[in-house]
Enzyme design. Structure first.
Site, PDB file in Angstrom:
ATOM      1  N   LYS A  15      68.825  37.843  52.087  1.00 16.84           N
ATOM      2  CA  LYS A  15      68.663  39.475  52.657  1.00 16.84           C
ATOM      3  C   LYS A  15      68.473  40.886  52.406  1.00 16.84           C
ATOM      4  CE  LYS A  15      72.224  40.577  55.593  1.00 16.84           C
ATOM      5  NZ  LYS A  15      72.457  38.967  56.810  1.00 16.84           N
ATOM      6  N   THR A  60      73.105  34.859  54.288  1.00 20.22           N
ATOM      7  CA  THR A  60      72.505  35.885  53.788  1.00 20.22           C
ATOM      8  C   THR A  60      73.818  36.812  54.004  1.00 20.22           C
ATOM      9  OG1 THR A  60      72.024  36.430  55.963  1.00 20.22           O
ATOM     10  CG2 THR A  60      70.290  35.105  54.515  1.00 20.22           C
ATOM     11  N   ARG A 189      35.480  68.390  42.356  1.00 18.51           N
ATOM     12  CA  ARG A 189      36.233  68.685  43.387  1.00 18.51           C
ATOM     13  C   ARG A 189      38.151  68.017  43.379  1.00 18.51           C
ATOM     14  NH1 ARG A 189      36.385  61.017  44.264  1.00 18.51           N
ATOM     15  NH2 ARG A 189      36.992  60.906  42.299  1.00 18.51           N
ATOM     16  N   GLN A 256      38.339  55.140  39.946  1.00 21.59           N
ATOM     17  CA  GLN A 256      38.765  53.704  38.651  1.00 21.59           C
ATOM     18  C   GLN A 256      38.103  54.007  37.524  1.00 21.59           C
ATOM     19  OE1 GLN A 256      37.112  54.310  41.445  1.00 21.59           O
ATOM     20  NE2 GLN A 256      36.445  52.202  42.752  1.00 21.59           N
ATOM     21  N   HIS A 284      41.804  61.973  50.556  1.00 23.37           N
ATOM     22  CA  HIS A 284      41.143  63.033  50.211  1.00 23.37           C
ATOM     23  C   HIS A 284      41.483  64.194  50.905  1.00 23.37           C
ATOM     24  CE1 HIS A 284      38.500  59.102  49.688  1.00 23.37           C
ATOM     25  NE2 HIS A 284      38.876  58.362  50.992  1.00 23.37           N
TER      26      HIS A 284
HETATM   27  O1  LIG Z   1      36.648  57.904  42.680  1.00 25.96           O
HETATM   28  C1  LIG Z   1      37.002  57.174  43.448  1.00 25.96           C
HETATM   29  N1  LIG Z   1      35.914  55.938  43.517  1.00 25.96           N
HETATM   30  C2  LIG Z   1      35.488  55.410  44.538  1.00 25.96           C
HETATM   31  O2  LIG Z   1      34.987  54.551  44.327  1.00 25.96           O
HETATM   32  C3  LIG Z   1      34.763  56.080  45.991  1.00 25.96           C
HETATM   33  N2  LIG Z   1      34.113  56.241  46.923  1.00 25.96           N
HETATM   34  C4  LIG Z   1      34.025  57.798  47.215  1.00 25.96           C
HETATM   35  O3  LIG Z   1      33.604  57.735  48.632  1.00 25.96           O
HETATM   36  N3  LIG Z   1      34.838  58.215  46.538  1.00 25.96           N
HETATM   37  C5  LIG Z   1      35.085  57.826  45.479  1.00 25.96           C
HETATM   38  N4  LIG Z   1      36.036  58.877  44.483  1.00 25.96           N
END
Ligand SMILES: O=c1[nH]c(=O)c2[nH]c(=O)[nH]c2[nH]1
Length: 323
Positions: A15, A60, A189, A256, A284
């Site tokens: 379930k 279930t 940014r 990253q 974004h």
């Molecule tokens: O922190 C980011 N990693 C990316 O891999 C990436 N690619 C992107 O267009 N902007 C960003 N910003």
């Protein structure tokens, strides 16, 4: 029907989205949890698929009823990890032909409402507010394939939908530039993401129920190694705190790089955590071009009006594992 060229290679059922709100009354103080539970099982159930033989099927509907019953009687109901393990252990112990249970518990956020009494602010004993879309979750596999007296638990847990934003302290530069590149390098940014965090514990041995009704489930006594194990109830809050603090304080070179710092910190803080995964959408926010009215809104220091873009978004993910 031909059975020569194909076979049933995997079968699991149960379930999904069992919604439960549990109230625990401690005198006039009430504690509540709200869960969305997924309860799935595997075992000697092939004939229900291949021979239309339902005699092996715990309906279930019954799995849903068991979930509600455990929410009523389990002393572990307030802790999602323990409740999920209790439910899984009960299922594989009660039904001899079921060898694995897969339980997911998603916990919704209810916080106490603060009320003022004169100049004093107090948390109300039984009134709550939905404190955002963020969810805590736990995924448990209880594996009885080595025998009903040798239960193994595999547990992962984490957070989803924790929405965060910082308005500076994030840059992105030095990436590949070629004929496909339109993105400009920026030293300032907006960084916003909806955090999906998943951390995994090493497999644990689980105590087997002794009672005839198979409803007992005892948490092993702490052996001094308790910190960082699945039984350590502070892990979720600490992992959330690290996520938020690193997000806020890191001078981010990229999603990253920030992700990696968060994950390595959690592995370092919790000896029982075997690996940590994040999936971070890069939400974004584009500075609006106001050149048409001779206003500079594009140079980073003058960018004040942004257009949130819901799609497409970047999606950055990784798993960091203990060596
Ligand atoms: O922190 C980011 N990693 C990316 O891999 C990436 N690619 C992107 O267009 N902007 C960003 N910003």
């Amino acid at each position: 029907m031909s059975t020569e060229i194909s076979f049933l290679s995997n079968a699991r059922y149960g379930k999904d989205k069992v919604r439960v709100l549990r109230v625990v009354r401690q005198g006039s103080l009430h504690l509540i949890v709200e869960y969305n539970v997924t309860v799935l099982v595997e075992g000697d159930i092939d004939v229900s698929y291949t021979k239309a033989d339902n005699s092996v099927v715990v309906a279930t509907d019954s799995l849903k009823n068991i979930t509600y019953y455990l929410a009523k009687v389990s002393p572990h109901v307030l802790i999602p990890e323990r409740f999920a393990l209790h439910l899984g252990v009960h299922l594989v112990s009660k039904y001899s032909h079921l060898h694995k249970a897969f339980i997911t518990v998603e916990q919704l956020r209810w916080s106490r409402i603060s009320v003022h009494n004169g100049s004093e602010s107090k948390e109300h004993p039984y009134s709550f507010l939905r404190d955002g879309d963020e969810k805590r979750f736990v995924k448990v596999e209880v594996d009885a394939s080595a025998g009903k007296n040798h239960l193994v638990g595999r547990v992962s847990a984490g957070i989803t939908d924790l929405l965060v934003l910082k308005s500076t302290g994030s840059s992105f530069s030095n990436f590949v530039r070629d004929e496909y590149t339109t993105l400009v390098e920026v030293d300032d940014r907006i960084f916003s993401t909806s955090v999906d965090l998943n951390y995994t514990f090493a497999p644990i041995e689980l105590p087997c129920p002794k009672r005839d009704d198979k409803l007992d489930f005892n948490i092993p006594v702490a052996d001094g190694q308790g910190v960082g194990t699945v039984w350590d109830t502070s892990v979720p809050d600490k992992a959330r705190k690290v996520t938020l603090e690193v997000f806020a304080q890191d001078d981010s070179a990229s999603v990253q790089a920030t992700l990696y710092k968060m994950a390595t910190q959690i592995v370092q803080d919790h000896p029982g955590v075997a690996s940590v995964s994040y999936a971070l959408p890069n939400k974004h926010f584009i500075p609006v071009d106001m050149k048409y009215i001779q206003v500079d809104n594009l140079t980073p220091s003058n960018a004040e009006v942004f257009m949130p873009v819901s799609a497409p978004s970047g999606l950055i993910s990784a798993t960091i594992s203990r060596k």
